[in-house]
Write an enzyme that holds these catalytic residues in place. Structure first.
Site, PDB file in Angstrom:
ATOM      1  N   LYS A 264       0.814  -1.222   0.000  1.00 51.02           N
ATOM      2  CA  LYS A 264       0.000   0.000   0.000  1.00 51.02           C
ATOM      3  C   LYS A 264       0.850   1.276   0.000  1.00 51.02           C
ATOM      4  O   LYS A 264       0.423   2.318   0.479  1.00 51.02           O
ATOM      5  CB  LYS A 264      -0.983   0.051   1.185  1.00 51.02           C
ATOM      6  CG  LYS A 264      -1.895  -1.160   1.326  1.00 51.02           C
ATOM      7  CD  LYS A 264      -2.612  -1.568   0.068  1.00 51.02           C
ATOM      8  CE  LYS A 264      -3.610  -0.555  -0.430  1.00 51.02           C
ATOM      9  NZ  LYS A 264      -4.195  -0.978  -1.741  1.00 51.02           N
TER      10      LYS A 264
ATOM     11  N   THR B 258       3.817   0.625  -4.855  1.00 44.44           N
ATOM     12  CA  THR B 258       4.729  -0.266  -5.591  1.00 44.44           C
ATOM     13  C   THR B 258       4.214  -0.594  -7.000  1.00 44.44           C
ATOM     14  O   THR B 258       4.985  -0.675  -7.941  1.00 44.44           O
ATOM     15  CB  THR B 258       4.956  -1.585  -4.823  1.00 44.44           C
ATOM     16  OG1 THR B 258       3.695  -2.228  -4.613  1.00 44.44           O
ATOM     17  CG2 THR B 258       5.626  -1.330  -3.487  1.00 44.44           C
ATOM     18  N   ARG B 259       2.905  -0.782  -7.152  1.00 44.00           N
ATOM     19  CA  ARG B 259       2.370  -1.105  -8.481  1.00 44.00           C
ATOM     20  C   ARG B 259       2.559   0.072  -9.430  1.00 44.00           C
ATOM     21  O   ARG B 259       2.914  -0.095 -10.587  1.00 44.00           O
ATOM     22  CB  ARG B 259       0.894  -1.509  -8.357  1.00 44.00           C
ATOM     23  CG  ARG B 259       0.165  -1.681  -9.673  1.00 44.00           C
ATOM     24  CD  ARG B 259       0.744  -2.743 -10.595  1.00 44.00           C
ATOM     25  NE  ARG B 259       0.723  -4.075 -10.020  1.00 44.00           N
ATOM     26  CZ  ARG B 259       1.114  -5.159 -10.680  1.00 44.00           C
ATOM     27  NH1 ARG B 259       1.544  -5.067 -11.929  1.00 44.00           N
ATOM     28  NH2 ARG B 259       1.098  -6.340 -10.094  1.00 44.00           N
TER      29      ARG B 259
ATOM     30  N   ARG C  66       5.527   5.450   2.505  1.00 44.03           N
ATOM     31  CA  ARG C  66       4.428   6.409   2.535  1.00 44.03           C
ATOM     32  C   ARG C  66       4.091   6.660   3.996  1.00 44.03           C
ATOM     33  O   ARG C  66       4.362   5.799   4.852  1.00 44.03           O
ATOM     34  CB  ARG C  66       3.265   5.730   1.820  1.00 44.03           C
ATOM     35  CG  ARG C  66       1.962   6.453   1.845  1.00 44.03           C
ATOM     36  CD  ARG C  66       0.934   5.534   1.217  1.00 44.03           C
ATOM     37  NE  ARG C  66      -0.376   6.144   1.148  1.00 44.03           N
ATOM     38  CZ  ARG C  66      -1.454   5.464   0.848  1.00 44.03           C
ATOM     39  NH1 ARG C  66      -1.381   4.170   0.579  1.00 44.03           N
ATOM     40  NH2 ARG C  66      -2.620   6.071   0.805  1.00 44.03           N
TER      41      ARG C  66
ATOM     42  N   LYS D 127      -7.773   0.802  -6.880  1.00 41.38           N
ATOM     43  CA  LYS D 127      -6.999   1.925  -6.372  1.00 41.38           C
ATOM     44  C   LYS D 127      -7.902   3.140  -6.245  1.00 41.38           C
ATOM     45  O   LYS D 127      -8.777   3.349  -7.069  1.00 41.38           O
ATOM     46  CB  LYS D 127      -5.841   2.246  -7.312  1.00 41.38           C
ATOM     47  CG  LYS D 127      -4.909   1.080  -7.465  1.00 41.38           C
ATOM     48  CD  LYS D 127      -4.356   0.630  -6.132  1.00 41.38           C
ATOM     49  CE  LYS D 127      -3.790  -0.754  -6.214  1.00 41.38           C
ATOM     50  NZ  LYS D 127      -3.409  -1.289  -4.932  1.00 41.38           N
ATOM     51  N   GLY D 128      -7.654   3.933  -5.233  1.00 43.61           N
ATOM     52  CA  GLY D 128      -8.447   5.136  -5.061  1.00 43.61           C
ATOM     53  C   GLY D 128      -9.728   4.865  -4.297  1.00 43.61           C
ATOM     54  O   GLY D 128     -10.676   5.622  -4.380  1.00 43.61           O
ATOM     55  N   ARG D 129      -9.740   3.753  -3.546  1.00 42.08           N
ATOM     56  CA  ARG D 129     -10.913   3.488  -2.707  1.00 42.08           C
ATOM     57  C   ARG D 129     -11.053   4.592  -1.667  1.00 42.08           C
ATOM     58  O   ARG D 129     -10.062   5.077  -1.137  1.00 42.08           O
ATOM     59  CB  ARG D 129     -10.737   2.178  -1.948  1.00 42.08           C
ATOM     60  CG  ARG D 129     -10.758   0.925  -2.789  1.00 42.08           C
ATOM     61  CD  ARG D 129     -10.817  -0.269  -1.845  1.00 42.08           C
ATOM     62  NE  ARG D 129     -10.705  -1.513  -2.593  1.00 42.08           N
ATOM     63  CZ  ARG D 129      -9.600  -2.252  -2.609  1.00 42.08           C
ATOM     64  NH1 ARG D 129      -8.526  -1.845  -1.969  1.00 42.08           N
ATOM     65  NH2 ARG D 129      -9.567  -3.375  -3.281  1.00 42.08           N
ATOM     66  N   THR D 130     -12.277   4.939  -1.344  1.00 45.91           N
ATOM     67  CA  THR D 130     -12.503   5.943  -0.304  1.00 45.91           C
ATOM     68  C   THR D 130     -12.228   5.307   1.052  1.00 45.91           C
ATOM     69  O   THR D 130     -12.753   4.237   1.359  1.00 45.91           O
ATOM     70  CB  THR D 130     -13.963   6.449  -0.369  1.00 45.91           C
ATOM     71  OG1 THR D 130     -14.180   6.915  -1.700  1.00 45.91           O
ATOM     72  CG2 THR D 130     -14.201   7.576   0.608  1.00 45.91           C
ATOM     73  N   HIS D 131     -11.386   5.959   1.835  1.00 45.52           N
ATOM     74  CA  HIS D 131     -11.072   5.432   3.162  1.00 45.52           C
ATOM     75  C   HIS D 131     -12.246   5.645   4.116  1.00 45.52           C
ATOM     76  O   HIS D 131     -12.935   6.660   4.017  1.00 45.52           O
ATOM     77  CB  HIS D 131      -9.840   6.154   3.739  1.00 45.52           C
ATOM     78  CG  HIS D 131      -8.564   5.766   3.054  1.00 45.52           C
ATOM     79  ND1 HIS D 131      -7.354   6.353   3.332  1.00 45.52           N
ATOM     80  CD2 HIS D 131      -8.312   4.842   2.103  1.00 45.52           C
ATOM     81  CE1 HIS D 131      -6.422   5.810   2.579  1.00 45.52           C
ATOM     82  NE2 HIS D 131      -6.973   4.888   1.824  1.00 45.52           N
TER      83      HIS D 131
END
EC number: 2.8.2.-
Length: 304
Positions: free
Chosen positions: A55, A58-59, A136, A261-265
């Site tokens: 998380k 890396t991708r 991060r 990717k970009g899921r809402t936390h």
């Protein structure tokens, strides 16, 4: 909420043996690599590895560096140095794409960074292996990690419940992997017993979003490559809130990272975030001292 978006599937779904054997099969075109190099050259053990962190970005880094003509990389995560080591180096070599002289073979498995045996095993393969770690802010990394798990297991307890041993006393549960992975100084100590700092590049997951070309310049310099991946390879996707790779000449669509990717936390209690920042601060400071780099995570938080 979307700051972790520029990265697809560190361990969204673990690579299966079937995928790996397919990647390593004689007829495969370079282990699932996106490049169009014809199927010649030879399979070599990787000279560079993206070893972490989950998380972190890396991708995104892998996809960007694969745009370089002198890099060939496996698309799937081989998990050789943590889960498949007993299969031996020949198995590992067979999973790699074919390369020509002068090309670099790479792979990424973010769990290596937190695997105790990985540094020794990689060192015994080749002590001059170059290592890249995408780091991060550990607080946002932990929340992103939790968000990923939550999407697959909606029944799990809340972040607040998992983060504390004792909520009343404010005791953080450092044994929970989402928290433990972010204690970077602790894991780095293990790597420095086998590799000099000069062989490890630390990439900022935050700057990979705000200045992808700048971070990619450092990566290419570190790998001894010509700076080919530059500003012109990226555009900012306003919907997702992070950069995407512009389409290569031979494909019809830009390369944006997947929908995972970009899921809402989820909303986290500000007091919990405050306690986590306090918990990580001494480890962050230690990490800055060990690497000689200030990632400014504390500063970033005081701006909020």
């Amino acid at each position: 909420a979307q700051s972790g978006a520029f990265e697809r599937d560190p361990q969204e779904s673990s690579t299966t043996d079937e995928e790996l054997s397919r990647a390593g099969s004689p007829g495969s075109r370079g282990g699932g690599s996106s490049s169009t190099t014809p199927d010649y050259g030879e399979k070599r053990l990787p000279q560079a590895l993206i070893i972490g962190v989950k998380k972190g970005g890396t991708r995104a880094l892998l996809e960007a560096i694969r745009a370089h003509p002198d890099v060939r990389a496996v698309g799937t995560e081989p998990h050789f140095f943590d889960r498949n080591y007993e299969k031996g180096l020949e198995w590992y070599r067979n999973v790699m794409p074919k390369t020509l002289d002068g090309q670099i073979t790479m792979e990424k498995t973010p769990s290596y960074f937190v695997t105790n045996e990985a540094p020794r095993r990689i060192h015994s393969m080749a002590k001059d292996t170059k290592l890249i770690v995408v780091v991060r802010n550990p607080v946002t990394r932990a929340i992103s990690d939790y968000t990923q798990t939550l999407s697959k297991k909606p029944e799990i307890p809340t972040f607040e419940v998992l983060a504390f041993k004792n909520r009343t006393l404010g005791l953080i549960d450092a044994s929970w992997s989402a928290i433990r992975i972010g204690i970077y100084a602790l894991h780095l100590e293990n790597w420095l017993q086998y590799f000099p700092l000069s062989q490890i590049l630390f990439v900022s997951g935050e700057r990979l979003i705000t200045d992808p070309a700048g971070e990619m310049a450092k990566v290419q310099d570190f790998l001894g490559l010509k700076r080919i991946v530059t500003e012109k390879h990226f555009y900012f996707n306003k919907t997702k809130g992070f950069p995407c790779l512009k389409k290569p000449e031979d494909s019809s669509a830009p390369r944006c990272l997947g929908k995972s990717k970009g899921r809402t936390h989820p909303k986290i209690d500000p007091d919990v975030i405050h306690r986590l920042r306090k918990f990580y601060k001494p480890f962050n400071v230690m990490f800055y001292q060990m690497t000689g780099q200030d990632f400014q995570w504390e500063q970033e938080e005081s701006d909020k």
